[in-house]
Design a protein around this motif. Structure first.
Motif, PDB file in Angstrom:
ATOM      1  N   UNK A 114       0.844  -1.208   0.000  1.00  0.00           N
ATOM      2  CA  UNK A 114       0.000   0.000   0.000  1.00  0.00           C
ATOM      3  C   UNK A 114       0.879   1.259   0.000  1.00  0.00           C
ATOM      4  N   UNK A 125      -3.798   5.439  -5.280  1.00  0.00           N
ATOM      5  CA  UNK A 125      -3.545   4.089  -5.788  1.00  0.00           C
ATOM      6  C   UNK A 125      -4.547   3.760  -6.891  1.00  0.00           C
ATOM      7  N   UNK A 127      -5.442  -0.048  -8.033  1.00  0.00           N
ATOM      8  CA  UNK A 127      -6.187  -1.256  -7.645  1.00  0.00           C
ATOM      9  C   UNK A 127      -7.458  -1.435  -8.474  1.00  0.00           C
ATOM     10  N   UNK A 130      -7.327  -6.874  -8.843  1.00  0.00           N
ATOM     11  CA  UNK A 130      -6.500  -7.376  -7.742  1.00  0.00           C
ATOM     12  C   UNK A 130      -5.540  -8.454  -8.259  1.00  0.00           C
ATOM     13  N   UNK A 175      -5.845 -19.467   4.301  1.00  0.00           N
ATOM     14  CA  UNK A 175      -4.657 -19.215   3.461  1.00  0.00           C
ATOM     15  C   UNK A 175      -4.482 -20.257   2.373  1.00  0.00           C
ATOM     16  N   UNK A 178      -6.892 -19.787  -0.374  1.00  0.00           N
ATOM     17  CA  UNK A 178      -6.575 -18.656  -1.255  1.00  0.00           C
ATOM     18  C   UNK A 178      -5.456 -19.054  -2.223  1.00  0.00           C
TER      19      UNK A 178
ATOM     20  N   UNK B 153      -8.431  -1.759   2.213  1.00  0.00           N
ATOM     21  CA  UNK B 153      -7.553  -0.663   1.782  1.00  0.00           C
ATOM     22  C   UNK B 153      -7.073  -0.840   0.351  1.00  0.00           C
ATOM     23  N   UNK B 154      -6.998  -2.104  -0.099  1.00  0.00           N
ATOM     24  CA  UNK B 154      -6.535  -2.343  -1.470  1.00  0.00           C
ATOM     25  C   UNK B 154      -7.695  -2.709  -2.403  1.00  0.00           C
ATOM     26  N   UNK B 156      -9.562  -5.213  -2.624  1.00  0.00           N
ATOM     27  CA  UNK B 156      -9.394  -6.552  -3.169  1.00  0.00           C
ATOM     28  C   UNK B 156     -10.734  -7.288  -3.221  1.00  0.00           C
ATOM     29  N   UNK B 161      -5.742 -10.276   1.644  1.00  0.00           N
ATOM     30  CA  UNK B 161      -4.340 -10.158   1.248  1.00  0.00           C
ATOM     31  C   UNK B 161      -3.481 -10.808   2.335  1.00  0.00           C
TER      32      UNK B 161
END
Lengths: 310, 222
Positions: A114, A125, A127, A130, A175, A178, B153-154, B156, B161
């Motif tokens: 970020x 930014x 974005x 993604x 995780x 993902x 914040x991104x 996504x 993230x």
């Protein structure tokens, strides 16, 4: 054996079943080409590909595609990194075409740190897409010859597609799913966040292997040797998503004055030894940050030299 | 609601410096709810500006008034009866309110007294948080009622993230990780399967692809 997807050295090494060894090189904060080549030369012949970071930590540097090309001209295979922070989908797709046209063959798809962490926190930014969508974009352009809008690509860019995975961020249970999603999106190889918590990584890999992810994608374990106790504390406290166990900090502290860096390297070597045997791990990604000159020694002591010629 | 915060008094004083008769104009809607530009704040700011003027021996007249809504013509028109004596209006409406007043009175300088912030909700006394981007194509169904565009914040769409720790965002630990919230909520009503597919790139044409947006409802028009 099916056809190679991109034909990069990294892809060939992995396809041939060798334990891959990749490195990393941050472009200069300026046009200091000489320094870039000097850093690259430390890695030449020592690693299978060199990740070239894209304005990492949101600090302005020479563009990753330009630095990648400079390394390529000097006989070093780059792993061109691209982040979603700074480009919309038009710029992303055009840079993919440009990078491929100039001879780059590996591409690592990331969302990017970020901008609030970097040296232009006032910036806006992008974005627009993604990292998951970026992976899928590169794959769709490569395998289907289509842009994001569905129109035809006139000569498809053939990249060996990389993604990042952080086994230590939360929620931990999610995780591995993902990672699976990134593989579904099109990742051919994955480089993990720096690993320090080996127990947690073993658990993560066990779950990945149980799901068969290692058969669909090459997983490279991320290693960054600690140079000092200060670095370990910084990584532990300041770097998001980094898991540094107290036992490692204690071990580094116990090494004694002037011997901490050597202890850090020893820990990294022990990790690499374990990764060589760990089911599902296809190689190591060594991120020796501003320590490129140490990579040949680490590679030698890790027993990964000479690198296979494929 | 649309949220805002008052600009620093010094900045406001610099902007109103050329004028002798100033109307401080509050708005009783969103900016009243977020305690930035309602009747109370308008009175307090006008009083602070009068006091500052007196201390600096400035000969100015500062008066105040609050409209129910600055962004709706039917309410702005109430100014017709009072605006003549003033040579500037300091608006405590949101950016839309400031512009609506400016459009109605092209010859009167309109000065913004607020920084308009975001579309959000009142979380607690004195706390407001951004929860909506106004993207023109609501996706809250897919994400358990939590918007990753406004709250990650991104931005996504296929999160989380790698920087979420203890349910907090890496950018600022004061920000709850939107993706942790999404996963926790979907899990509660068995909706995690919504996250199995890769969510495609957002169609931003609904937000900014065609320039400034407009809603036309013919059934509402005369």
């Amino acid at each position: 054996m099916s056809e190679l997807k991109a034909g990069s050295n990294l892809e060939k090494v992995l396809r041939a079943g060798h334990f891959a060894f990749t490195g990393e090189c941050g472009p200069p904060q300026g046009a200091n080409v000489e320094h870039l080549i000097e850093k690259g030369n430390h890695l030449k012949g020592v690693v299978d590909a060199v990740n070239v970071t894209d304005n990492q930590t949101a600090v302005v540097r020479m563009s990753s595609w330009a630095a990648s090309l400079i390394l390529l001209e000097h006989g070093i295979e780059p792993n061109f990194q691209m982040v979603c922070r700074d480009r919309n989908r038009l710029a992303i797709q055009s840079d993919i075409l440009g990078a491929y046209s100039m001879g780059l063959r590996n591409m690592l798809c990331l969302s990017g740190d970020h901008q609030s962490f970097g040296n232009h926190p006032e910036s806006k930014n992008v974005y627009d897409i993604d990292s998951m969508q970026l992976i899928h974009t590169v794959k769709t352009m490569r395998d289907e010859g289509k842009f994001l809008n569905g129109s035809d690509v006139d000569v498809a860019p053939k990249f060996f597609i990389g993604a990042a995975s952080n086994p230590f961020a939360e929620p931990f249970d999610f995780r591995v799913y993902r990672l699976a999603k990134k593989i579904d999106a099109g990742a051919d190889f994955v480089q993990t966040q720096c690993i320090y918590n080996m127990d947690k990584f073993r658990e993560f890999m066990k779950r990945a292997v149980d799901m068969g992810l290692h058969e669909k994608c090459y997983i490279l374990a991320g290693v960054t040797p600690m140079k000092s106790v200060g670095m370990a504390l910084y990584m532990s406290k300041q770097v998001p998503g980094m898991d540094v166990p107290e036992s490692l900090i204690k071990r580094l502290r116990g090494a004694g004055k002037g011997k901490v860096a050597e202890e850090g390297i020893k820990f990294a070597l022990e990790q690499i030894e374990e990764f060589k045997e760990m089911e599902g791990v296809a190689g190591v990604h060594l991120m020796a940050i501003e320590w490129e000159h140490k990579v040949p020694e680490i590679a030698e002591r890790a027993g990964v030299l000479p690198r296979p010629v494929v | 609601m649309i949220t805002g915060e008052q600009k620093p008094v010094e900045e406001i004083r610099q902007m109103i410096a050329p004028y002798k008769r100033i109307l401080v104009l509050g708005c009783g809607s969103c900016v009243a709810e977020c305690s930035a530009g309602g009747e109370k704040e308008t009175a307090m700011l006008a009083s602070a500006l009068r006091m500052a003027a007196r201390m600096n021996n400035e000969d100015v007249t500062i008066e105040e008034m609050t409209l129910d809504r600055q962004c709706v013509m039917q309410f702005v028109i109430q100014l017709d009866k009072v605006i003549d004596p003033y040579d500037a209006v300091l608006s405590l409406g949101c950016g839309a309110g400031v512009q609506a007043v400016a459009e109605m009175y092209p010859e009167v300088p309109i000065i913004p007294g607020l920084n308009t912030e975001f579309l959000g909700e009142t979380k607690a006394q004195g706390e407001w948080a951004e929860t909506c981007l106004g993207c023109g194509d609501c996706m809250l169904y897919h994400f358990g009622g939590i918007c990753p565009l406004a709250r990650c914040s991104k931005q996504i769409l296929n999160g989380p993230c790698g920087g979420s720790v203890d349910g907090r965002c890496e950018v600022n630990p004061d920000i709850p990780c939107a993706w942790q919230l999404i996963i926790d909520r979907l899990d509660k009503f068995g909706g995690l399967d919504r996250l199995e597919d890769i969510y495609p790139p957002k169609d931003w044409s609904k937000k900014q692809g065609g320039g400034p947006r407009k809603i036309i409802r013919e059934d509402q028009q005369k």
